[in-house]
Design a protein around this motif. Sequence first.
Motif: not given
Length: 159
Positions: A65-90
Amino acid sequence: MANYTLEEKDSFVVLGFGTELKSDYTDYMGINKEKADFWNKVNEDGTLDTLKTVADNDYIFIVNEAVNNKMMHYAGVMTKETLPDATRVIQFPKGEYVVVKGEAETAKDLHETLTGKAFGEALPEAQDVAYVGGPNTSVEMGKRDGKVYGEMWIPVVRK
């Protein structure tokens, strides 16, 4: 000719831990090394295992994903929950997606194969739709017959 389908998907959310890719977008070797280093880290430090504890299913999402003109790369899972250190909800939008299916020996090979087929073949061939940005993801769905299988999902709009 790429083997792809156009599929309607409901909106969904991927919770991710990510990294900024600093290589030039045309430096495929540099980008691939950054991605490989990132995946080694999240596998070794327990980040991926932590994500799996809040996942709605067994899928692993590899998101670009491009975010604020930066190329970002994520490891993720489909969820409605969150984790305190998570980088992004996509947020992935409701709508049509180009979907490319595949299988490979490893998750890394699957992601590279799907990305190449999707952006190098399927999107150029899909005459009635266009990718206009936003997050795209390869989805590691499981293993069968000793191979990793999954799909690439790219949101598109009608031309």
